[in-house]
Design an enzyme around this catalytic site. Structure first.
Site, PDB file in Angstrom:
ATOM      1  N   GLU A  50       0.870  -1.175   0.000  1.00 28.49           N
ATOM      2  CA  GLU A  50       0.000   0.000   0.000  1.00 28.49           C
ATOM      3  C   GLU A  50       0.910   1.229   0.000  1.00 28.49           C
ATOM      4  O   GLU A  50       1.537   1.549   1.008  1.00 28.49           O
ATOM      5  CB  GLU A  50      -0.912   0.006   1.233  1.00 28.49           C
ATOM      6  N   ASP A  61      -5.065  10.039   9.537  1.00 29.53           N
ATOM      7  CA  ASP A  61      -3.819   9.490  10.041  1.00 29.53           C
ATOM      8  C   ASP A  61      -3.353  10.113  11.342  1.00 29.53           C
ATOM      9  O   ASP A  61      -3.531  11.309  11.578  1.00 29.53           O
ATOM     10  CB  ASP A  61      -2.720   9.636   8.984  1.00 29.53           C
TER      11      ASP A  61
END
Length: 259
Positions: A50, A61
């Site tokens: 990824e 995040d």
């Protein structure tokens, strides 16, 4: 017709082998040489790389990934990072590569230009977890006509209607958010993962379901597998393992836990 990435992951799922998706940030100098680092991840047992495209506002995040993106943006742009992916496709033909990017990157480049850049780079799939629902059809179409999968993100608070939509649309694999919050190492595993996996199965989903966010230990990986997940996605803890100089050992421990 199914793509190579779709075939590879379905084969693993049907064989009962857990899928390990490993996050590799693009452009972060702390990762060292991109090709060498990717090779070490694949050799240690990662099934899908990824590839994180840096952006200024990574809203999902936590501190580890944000820090990595900040380091990357000090030396390159999102577009420059994306262009580097072609080196990986050339070095590791047949590997499963996907891009993870926030929609602000796609919007800035334009959907068609972005999809073209992904196809030219050789990736098999794209995940944009914050893509507005109104923008998804155009992104899907632009990627599909170039032979690139448009991957799906299943939120932690998954409803029945969303599960049915995902069952209709998902190809490659579904990224199931396993904590109610941002990325970053967590203790334990939420029992809601089991409920959401069941909801997706009841809706008739055929694609593998991989749980991510907060996954940091082999014990969590084993627990998520026991909850019905077909695989796991590990990001922040892989970055931390690289910074600590122990990424190969760490990834192998996750691989063993998956079987």
């Amino acid at each position: 017709m199914r793509s190579h990435m779709e075939d590879a992951l379905l084969t693993k799922m049907r064989a009962g082998r857990g899928i390990l998706v490993g996050y590799l940030p693009l452009g972060d100098p702390a990762m060292g040489d991109l090709v060498s680092r990717a090779g070490s991840f694949l050799e240690a047992g990662v099934d899908v790389l990824e590839l994180g495209v840096p952006c200024e506002r990574p809203v999902l995040d936590g501190a580890v990934v944000r820090g990595s993106m900040e380091r990357a943006l000090e030396r390159t742009s999102a577009e420059g990072a994306l262009a580097s992916v072609a080196r990986l496709a050339s070095a590791y033909p047949g590997s499963c590569l996907q891009v993870m990017t926030y929609f602000e990157v796609i919007a800035r480049m334009g959907v068609e230009r972005f999809a073209g850049a992904c196809a030219q780079s050789g990736v098999g799939g794209v995940l944009s977890p914050d893509a507005p629902s109104g923008e998804v059809p155009a992104l899907d179409a632009a990627l599909k006509c170039r032979g690139v999968l448009s991957l799906r993100f299943a939120p932690y608070r998954l409803g029945d209607e969303d599960a049915r939509r995902l069952a209709r649309e998902a190809r490659g694999y579904v990224f199931l958010q396993s904590v109610d919050g941002k990325t970053g190492p967590q203790r334990g595993v939420s029992p809601r993962v089991r409920e959401n996996v069941r909801r997706l199965r009841d809706a008739g989903i055929a694609a593998p379901v991989c749980a991510g966010f907060g996954v940091s230990s082999p014990e969590q990986v084993a627990e998520l597998s026991a909850m019905g997940a077909d695989g796991v996605i590990v990001g922040s803890s892989i970055i931390e393992s690289v910074l600590a100089g122990r990424s190969t050992e760490y990834i192998r421990s996750l691989r063993r836990a998956l079987g």
